[in-house]
Design an enzyme around this catalytic site. Structure first.
Site, mmCIF file in Angstrom:
data_model
loop_
_atom_site.group_PDB
_atom_site.id
_atom_site.type_symbol
_atom_site.label_atom_id
_atom_site.label_comp_id
_atom_site.label_asym_id
_atom_site.label_seq_id
_atom_site.Cartn_x
_atom_site.Cartn_y
_atom_site.Cartn_z
ATOM 1 N N ILE A 283 22.863 -12.176 -15.451
ATOM 2 C CA ILE A 283 22.239 -13.273 -14.715
ATOM 3 C C ILE A 283 21.680 -14.275 -15.710
ATOM 4 C CG2 ILE A 283 20.358 -13.893 -13.144
ATOM 5 C CD1 ILE A 283 20.642 -10.774 -12.265
ATOM 6 N N LYS A 284 21.918 -15.541 -15.425
ATOM 7 C CA LYS A 284 21.423 -16.586 -16.300
ATOM 8 C C LYS A 284 20.516 -17.510 -15.507
ATOM 9 C CE LYS A 284 22.666 -20.824 -18.387
ATOM 10 N NZ LYS A 284 23.435 -21.998 -18.024
ATOM 11 N N ILE A 285 19.282 -17.655 -15.951
ATOM 12 C CA ILE A 285 18.374 -18.619 -15.329
ATOM 13 C C ILE A 285 17.822 -19.549 -16.402
ATOM 14 C CG2 ILE A 285 17.750 -17.100 -13.404
ATOM 15 C CD1 ILE A 285 15.160 -16.425 -14.878
ATOM 16 N N TYR B 77 20.672 -21.576 -10.504
ATOM 17 C CA TYR B 77 19.915 -22.809 -10.737
ATOM 18 C C TYR B 77 19.311 -23.290 -9.430
ATOM 19 C CZ TYR B 77 22.217 -23.443 -15.320
ATOM 20 O OH TYR B 77 22.663 -23.312 -16.608
#
Lengths: 307, 307, 307, 307, 307
Positions: free
Chosen positions: D204-206, D172
């Site tokens: 991966i989290k965006i 983030y």
């Protein structure tokens, strides 16, 4: 003392090893409230936090570490909590007579610090060698140094759990992020309970919340969903929800010294809201012994009635 | 030397292992005051703290590390305390002749620091390999860096105790939180004693307190409960209470160099108030040897009479 | 080379293990001054501290690490001191030919730092694997970061001693606490020697002190006790006292490049005051090899005469 | 569930040990999307991040930790992610029923910090003892403290991999280096994905990127090479490229609560651009259970269609 | 490939263990320049350092980690260097086909930091498990945080050497201590090479130095000793001297993207001055593959001719 309620409470700690469960059981099974699922704990760290005269001059017997251990035993408390020195003074003499909680961090009030943070003054190894049932730790959510405290707590709590100890967390919001009043606002108190539970504490101690919402974002939610906050019972109920819907043991501190009447009134509100109990220091040990015994027993009766 | 008084004092350290108790015993049993429950200790860390000329020019024999160990032995002191270099210089030559206390932190006065904090200059491993009976450590309650010192002390004290060493804590309040005068105010001195005891020290050293109360909150309590502070004996009595009601060994430093008369007067007050003894550096080693021996013996006589 | 003087010097290190004593012996027994109790050491860390051109352009042979090891051997120095890279370059090729001192911290002059502090750039493990006799370390008493350096030194020195290595400490007062002039004032130089000895160094290196007293408190004492400071010999004598009355090996650096005459004049003063020797870098390796050999031999003769 | 697509995805993690591959497999094989190579994960850390009332008052069942684990299981999610307390509450009761991801760092919003940095609140040892398949961690690229987070992540990820766990990274961007708008600019989102992949994350989290380029240097490149950014699919495609050309699993968060229509519209864009799936918290658990189940199933259908 | 030149180079690393020598040998023996004592290395860390689009949009094949490993192999490079994520992506698939260098620290450009310092993003344990021949590390001499980087490097390099790995150091002077121009001044470049060699690096990479002297103290020396700096060959020669008179492998980066002509011109100067080779990233992978292969081969031919 392995009552249904105690079994139910322990069932919420399924991830813990038998050693930790045994120590939670010991505290829940000990004293006047043993087996009820309620707890009254005697904590004596005020000598460190406020200084000796401010703590013990009202009842000079309290200068002696034995006094408090004996008071906790005789009054039927579930456990006795104190910093390293006080616990070392009594651990051998009173070995096994009452569950001990070693407070692992403390803060004196000689310098004034903008961003409060307690010093880590004891270790899990100390708690183990002294035969304690639990470690105690204080966090100041709201302080710019809160992450330091959370991270110290993470390390100590992991070590405590792998050593079969229980973990008691004092959550006292304070610091630059909060107004003085807001430290005990209901949203802040509930937030402190939630953070404590998420950090992995078994037993959480907060201050009795006031009828006030501190954070703007929280205010909108309290209004929109009409969360009741008028009575102490209302506010405690919200905090119990915040402590994993009652699946974590949540107890309340007594705070500054007050009249017996005020204390009992407050405890009734706490009990009505679903508090698991109280942790009562100054209001106990600053009274003459007979009076303290009577007060603690009255408090226990209120919780017994609510169990 | 296993007198009733020594047994009684050791009984207050029930949580310690036999190794630590043996080292406390060694110090209590050694020298002129052996067996009385009183101690006079020779500390020589002024070379580090104030520089060599300021410390040793008045009596140049003191530049030599052997001088101090011999003085401590010949005068009948209970123990000799110094930083790593001085102890390394004498540990082999005088092995076993007198209990040694390795001072583990020190501070020079070349830079001026707003928030004082000593450097950790030795280790428990050093104390063990050098045959010491105890470690020594200094805290500055009142400094913004006090938590750093408390936490260093926690680690060293845990390690010392598990190695069977005793722990001596020098508590010198100073720093932004206190007025210059207030550093030796009676409330502050007693607070320092309490913090030291709670941190787990076996022997605590503070400065002789002055007739003054520094903290506003404490002032109210001293007035309300009419805690006497007029005489040195009064003030020492309060500090002894603060050191777990006499269950921790509390001794007093001599401070700046003074006349023999002043020193003995002060020691009489300390003894009358219940002090366990004195730690006397500059007033001893800056005098010619014969004079120093005589002074130390006079001090010991005062404590012997009070035992 | 086990002369009476060497035996006497080693007797002051009674607390050290045989491994460390053997390495002190190696340095005291090696080279032209072997057995005299005097030492001349070649240090080459200026490439790191001042940059390569400033260090080696005057005598470009010095860009090559072999050059310095060979110079130290051929001139009959007692030891060769350098940072990790230089020592790694020669440790295998010249193994055993001369005692090596691994400088464990260094500072470049690319950024300007208010509070100077060297970086730790090597380890005791490096010194051991490279066959060194000692570690070297620099402290800046007077810097606000001095405690960081003292504490790094404590850890490294404990590890070195338990690995049977000797410990050489460069003490260069500087930083916000001192005037530029005062960095080499006699009181400051002696204070640096005292702190170094108390920190547990075996060999201490300071700069030749100037006839000036920096600290107000020290000034009073120098005047009251009429400590002589007029000649270099006077001032060195005071510093030798400060180094435990001659019980710690105290040597002096050569400093900036000077004429041969000036150097020999200075060394005569150092020797007359009781210096154990010199550590001479730039004045040696920046001269053409033949000239450097001659200079170093002249310096050694002065010390030999004073032994 | 060992479909060709799952085998292909696992082939991109050739450097990992079989334990880690097995845990990646477990997540890819579980639930409604099992075998498709797509994932929908339920994360519940908002109680810590935003406070309990703001998180759970809209659907008070969510105060109870069991609720979320059951919701994740019943809705057919691939995994359930939460902080230590929530995972400890359900790990034993629901053991094996759904892959668990232990979020190892968290941040409350009581104080306002200029340079955001989460506290590390759990450990790999916790993840192992609780039977988790993966650890989760949050970084804030753009914060002045990002290096602290990257370095904490390095240590935890190395330990996780050697314990056979998978690693999920929440990236983030925020902090002094970025405008508020720019936190989700497409160049910043893609940069966050690249950094995450280079740091060694498996998943991966965006956040869904906006049609905007934040950095001046990046702007030139986007224009020169005409990188399309108009549609969500365009922007997701760029981010997938940035995640090693689709060789790292890249998923997108749902963000603030929105209408069902908006959510499904957004998910369609994500799926069209090649997203591996979604991680959906508030939009799931703040709805009534029936509605949440329906929404999650609709989201899964979109990804299934795109698989 | 065990040519005389390779043997000679290895002889300068006599202090290293056989494992490290074997890995230095592997790099010197691999590819087109194998056995010549020259090296061309392909580094790809720009995705982390500058962002994905700025790095790979010019040749989108580069978004894929396989592309770079294949390019390094096919072009006959001596080694391929990249951060953890990129190395993990190719280590298994291309195992043994080309020596790998794991870059252990990296810095993104999202926040602007006054005192630049890379984050440590990988470990020696990673390098070992991934089959790498060397670790890579970046220092910023001139930064106020340089000591942090030097100390991180010390720990990693000691661990790498004891694990039989080689150590490659990128030395990029920057920070408050230097003018923007001065970052590549010849005195600063040579100083960076010297510091790197003293820190114990086996292979050192600096930027091609400019005809300019940054430091006032250095200026005097350059003038007094008439150190030639006019041509690139002159300046490289000085830097090679600074790298232990050619006893440490010194290579040069390509820097910003340039025309083929400019690159080859620069490489000729580097080769003429005695550079051991080049490390060429953007100028290689941002060109179309055929063009990149041709360029790299041309660069290798220049070094081959100079070998």
């Amino acid at each position: 003392m392995s009552t249904d309620r105690v079994k139910q409470i322990l069932s919420h700690y399924g991830a813990d090893n038998p050693g930790t469960k045994a120590n939670l059981y010991r505290m829940l099974a000990h004293g006047t409230l043993g087996g009820t699922g309620k707890l009254v704990i005697l904590p004596v760290d005020q000598g460190f936090e406020h200084g000796p005269a401010r703590s013990f001059a009202p009842n000079p017997a309290g200068y002696d570490p034995d006094y408090h251990a004996q008071l906790a035993i005789d009054s039927g408390c579930n456990a006795y909590a104190a910093p390293l020195g006080f616990i070392e003074s009594v651990a051998d003499k009173f070995a096994g007579q009452i569950p001990l909680i070693l407070k692992l961090n403390n803060s004196d009030t000689l310098p004034k610090m903008d961003q409060p943070c307690s010093a880590v003054t004891g270790s899990v190894e100390d708690a183990v060698r002294l035969g304690c049932s639990a470690i105690g730790f204080t966090i100041y959510p709201g302080s710019g140094l809160r992450n330091t405290m959370y991270e110290e707590f993470r390390e100590l709590t992991l070590e405590a759990k792998s050593n079969g100890l229980a973990v008691v967390l004092w959550a006292y919001p304070r610091g630059a992020g909060l107004s003085k009043e807001g430290e005990t606002a209901v949203d802040v108190a509930a937030y402190a309970a939630q953070v404590s539970a998420q950090l992995g504490a078994h037993i959480i101690k907060i201050k009795p919340p006031k009828d006030m919402v501190e954070q703007a974002e929280a205010k909108k939610v309290f209004e929109k969903y009409q969360i009741p906050t008028k009575t102490m019972a209302d506010r405690v109920r919200h905090c119990v929800q915040a402590a994993f819907n009652g699946k974590r043991i949540l107890i309340f501190s007594g705070g500054e010294s007050k009249s017996t009447e005020e204390i009992l009134e407050e405890v009734k509100g706490l009990a009505a809201g679903g508090s698991f109990g109280s942790i009562m220091g100054r209001n106990a040990f600053q009274r003459p012994r007979a009076e303290a015994l009577k007060l603690l027993q009255s408090v226990m009766q209120i919780y017994k009635a609510a169990a």
